[in-house]
Design a protein around this motif. Structure first.
Motif, PDB file in Angstrom:
ATOM      1  N   PHE A  61       7.210   1.363  -5.110  1.00  0.00           N
ATOM      2  CA  PHE A  61       7.026   0.465  -3.954  1.00  0.00           C
ATOM      3  C   PHE A  61       5.655  -0.206  -4.094  1.00  0.00           C
ATOM      4  O   PHE A  61       4.672   0.223  -3.485  1.00  0.00           O
ATOM      5  CB  PHE A  61       7.101   1.252  -2.642  1.00  0.00           C
ATOM      6  N   PRO A  62       5.562  -1.249  -4.905  1.00  0.00           N
ATOM      7  CA  PRO A  62       4.257  -1.839  -5.241  1.00  0.00           C
ATOM      8  C   PRO A  62       3.663  -2.776  -4.198  1.00  0.00           C
ATOM      9  O   PRO A  62       2.549  -3.266  -4.383  1.00  0.00           O
ATOM     10  CB  PRO A  62       4.565  -2.610  -6.536  1.00  0.00           C
ATOM     11  N   SER A  63       4.365  -3.043  -3.102  1.00  0.00           N
ATOM     12  CA  SER A  63       3.831  -3.974  -2.106  1.00  0.00           C
ATOM     13  C   SER A  63       2.569  -3.403  -1.466  1.00  0.00           C
ATOM     14  O   SER A  63       2.441  -2.188  -1.277  1.00  0.00           O
ATOM     15  CB  SER A  63       4.876  -4.264  -1.026  1.00  0.00           C
ATOM     16  N   GLN A  64       1.623  -4.265  -1.133  1.00  0.00           N
ATOM     17  CA  GLN A  64       0.360  -3.823  -0.536  1.00  0.00           C
ATOM     18  C   GLN A  64       0.590  -3.136   0.799  1.00  0.00           C
ATOM     19  O   GLN A  64      -0.119  -2.186   1.151  1.00  0.00           O
ATOM     20  CB  GLN A  64      -0.582  -5.020  -0.356  1.00  0.00           C
ATOM     21  N   TYR A  65       1.586  -3.599   1.544  1.00  0.00           N
ATOM     22  CA  TYR A  65       1.891  -2.985   2.845  1.00  0.00           C
ATOM     23  C   TYR A  65       2.324  -1.531   2.666  1.00  0.00           C
ATOM     24  O   TYR A  65       1.839  -0.638   3.370  1.00  0.00           O
ATOM     25  CB  TYR A  65       2.989  -3.777   3.548  1.00  0.00           C
ATOM     26  N   SER A  66       3.226  -1.277   1.734  1.00  0.00           N
ATOM     27  CA  SER A  66       3.712   0.091   1.491  1.00  0.00           C
ATOM     28  C   SER A  66       2.583   0.999   1.041  1.00  0.00           C
ATOM     29  O   SER A  66       2.456   2.142   1.499  1.00  0.00           O
ATOM     30  CB  SER A  66       4.820   0.080   0.437  1.00  0.00           C
ATOM     31  N   ILE A  67       1.755   0.495   0.133  1.00  0.00           N
ATOM     32  CA  ILE A  67       0.645   1.297  -0.377  1.00  0.00           C
ATOM     33  C   ILE A  67      -0.367   1.568   0.733  1.00  0.00           C
ATOM     34  O   ILE A  67      -0.908   2.674   0.836  1.00  0.00           O
ATOM     35  CB  ILE A  67      -0.025   0.594  -1.571  1.00  0.00           C
ATOM     36  N   ARG A  68      -0.599   0.576   1.581  1.00  0.00           N
ATOM     37  CA  ARG A  68      -1.547   0.758   2.694  1.00  0.00           C
ATOM     38  C   ARG A  68      -1.049   1.835   3.656  1.00  0.00           C
ATOM     39  O   ARG A  68      -1.809   2.705   4.075  1.00  0.00           O
ATOM     40  CB  ARG A  68      -1.742  -0.561   3.436  1.00  0.00           C
ATOM     41  N   MET A  69       0.234   1.778   4.019  1.00  0.00           N
ATOM     42  CA  MET A  69       0.782   2.770   4.940  1.00  0.00           C
ATOM     43  C   MET A  69       0.734   4.168   4.323  1.00  0.00           C
ATOM     44  O   MET A  69       0.425   5.149   4.996  1.00  0.00           O
ATOM     45  CB  MET A  69       2.219   2.403   5.310  1.00  0.00           C
ATOM     46  N   ALA A  70       1.027   4.264   3.039  1.00  0.00           N
ATOM     47  CA  ALA A  70       0.983   5.559   2.359  1.00  0.00           C
ATOM     48  C   ALA A  70      -0.457   6.085   2.304  1.00  0.00           C
ATOM     49  O   ALA A  70      -0.694   7.287   2.442  1.00  0.00           O
ATOM     50  CB  ALA A  70       1.556   5.434   0.948  1.00  0.00           C
ATOM     51  N   THR A  71      -1.408   5.177   2.117  1.00  0.00           N
ATOM     52  CA  THR A  71      -2.819   5.580   2.087  1.00  0.00           C
ATOM     53  C   THR A  71      -3.256   6.113   3.449  1.00  0.00           C
ATOM     54  O   THR A  71      -3.951   7.131   3.532  1.00  0.00           O
ATOM     55  CB  THR A  71      -3.702   4.383   1.688  1.00  0.00           C
ATOM     56  N   TYR A 108      -4.445  10.696   7.299  1.00  0.00           N
ATOM     57  CA  TYR A 108      -4.063  11.489   8.478  1.00  0.00           C
ATOM     58  C   TYR A 108      -3.619  12.900   8.094  1.00  0.00           C
ATOM     59  O   TYR A 108      -3.758  13.833   8.891  1.00  0.00           O
ATOM     60  CB  TYR A 108      -2.968  10.778   9.259  1.00  0.00           C
ATOM     61  N   ILE A 109      -3.094  13.061   6.894  1.00  0.00           N
ATOM     62  CA  ILE A 109      -2.742  14.419   6.431  1.00  0.00           C
ATOM     63  C   ILE A 109      -4.003  15.266   6.326  1.00  0.00           C
ATOM     64  O   ILE A 109      -4.019  16.432   6.746  1.00  0.00           O
ATOM     65  CB  ILE A 109      -1.997  14.361   5.090  1.00  0.00           C
ATOM     66  N   VAL A 110      -5.076  14.695   5.766  1.00  0.00           N
ATOM     67  CA  VAL A 110      -6.345  15.420   5.686  1.00  0.00           C
ATOM     68  C   VAL A 110      -6.841  15.778   7.080  1.00  0.00           C
ATOM     69  O   VAL A 110      -7.251  16.921   7.351  1.00  0.00           O
ATOM     70  CB  VAL A 110      -7.407  14.590   4.937  1.00  0.00           C
ATOM     71  N   LEU A 111      -6.781  14.826   8.015  1.00  0.00           N
ATOM     72  CA  LEU A 111      -7.220  15.070   9.386  1.00  0.00           C
ATOM     73  C   LEU A 111      -6.376  16.147  10.065  1.00  0.00           C
ATOM     74  O   LEU A 111      -6.904  17.063  10.707  1.00  0.00           O
ATOM     75  CB  LEU A 111      -7.134  13.774  10.199  1.00  0.00           C
TER      76      LEU A 111
END
Length: 328
Positions: free
Chosen positions: A30-40, A45-48
């Motif tokens: 899923f190379p779209s910037q939107y997908s990568i941003r949401m995954a980032t 939030y996983i760390v938090l």
């Protein structure tokens, strides 16, 4: 259901490696910037959430001000990066230290008390920190926020592409999971669980309750500081609105939904509740209401959360013991 849990428990390593492989392949599929941003953002939030679950899920102490430590870490990193030009290695370490120190000073007197005093104190602390960030113009620039925060860089290498940030947060998530798992599996982790179940019995067993509580509270805040440092240098701009009480409640709901004292549950809870507002983008203004309804439904159907109170290590030992008994 028991067979499914036993199967998952026996294959924890394989499942973990598979999930990690999928995470590494995600930006390629899923190379779209939107997908990568949401995954980032999910990774952050996983760390938090894992850091909050350490104090709330495993120790039984309700903290409603986790966004304060998130904000302290973010502002520490932003100020050091913009005013002193320090690289991310120093900004991240400093963010964790300052957030951890704030937790130590707050927790030392507060954690001596029993009941829900910590929840009330941390809720008030979160609001105090937000007001300081909003009004200390000379340090935080108040509502104007801090602009042009440089991206993480070290030894001439700069992280500035979306995919680079994604792999950076994946590394932080893996380190956080490993740290939390090691704490839980250690003697300290057993002490924390004993405290959450019965403080009087834990104290009778010789556990220094205050020391354990303060220690895990500091570790939890330091991890939140790490997440804040990442957020600041990822977004390149921060202001006080990102670190308010609603942010604390959102993180708290994530761990309640996924399951207290459950690392896999926390990850699932974060992914679902981070992506849900994007799916329901038209209802963004009602995010906390939707979260509240989900929480009420979860309390009625499964109060412990999706994977709460499921100890895969214990299930694996029980399944292995049963299998050994059958072979005999």
């Amino acid at each position: 259901m028991n067979r499914i849990l036993a199967c998952l428990a026996r294959n924890q390593l394989l499942i973990s490696l598979t999930v990690l492989a999928l995470a590494l392949l995600f930006p390629l599929v899923f190379p779209s910037q939107y997908s990568i941003r949401m995954a980032t953002l999910c990774g952050m939030y996983i760390v938090l959430a894992l850091s909050l679950n350490l104090i709330t899920g495993y120790t039984g102490q309700v903290s409603l001000g986790h966004a304060a430590f998130f904000g302290i870490g973010a502002y520490t990193a932003a100020i050091l990066a913009t005013r002193f030009g320090l690289n991310f290695l120093f900004t991240f370490i400093a963010a964790a230290i300052v957030a951890g120190l704030a937790a130590f000073l707050l927790g030392l007197p507060t954690l001596k008390l029993k009941g829900h005093y910590l929840a009330m104190v941390t809720l008030g602390f979160c609001e105090i920190v937000r007001l300081v960030e909003m009004n200390w113009m000379g340090l935080t620039r108040g509502p104007l926020g801090i602009l042009n925060i440089p991206p993480p860089s070290l030894w001439g290498f700069t992280i500035d592409a979306p995919i680079e940030y994604y792999y950076f947060i994946v590394a932080l998530v893996v380190l956080t999971i490993k740290l939390v798992q090691n704490i839980v599996d250690s003697r300290v982790g057993k002490g924390l669980i004993a405290i959450s179940e019965d403080e009087i019995a834990a104290e009778a067993m010789g556990i220094n309750i205050l020391r354990y509580k303060v220690m895990v509270f500091v570790i939890s805040a330091a991890l939140a500081g790490f997440a804040g440092a990442f957020y600041a240098q990822y977004m390149s701009y921060i202001d006080p609105t990102s670190f308010g009480t609603d942010q604390s409640i959102s993180i708290f709901i994530m761990i309640i939904f996924g399951g207290l004292a459950s690392i896999p549950g926390t990850i699932i809870g974060v992914i679902v509740l981070t992506l849900l507002p994007e799916v329901l983008r038209g209802l963004m203004d009602f995010r906390l209401i939707i979260y509240g309804l989900i929480l009420i439904a979860m309390m009625l159907v499964k109060p412990e959360g999706l994977l709460g109170n499921i100890n895969f290590t214990r299930i694996k030992k029980a399944a292995d013991g049963k299998k050994a008994g059958e072979l005999k």
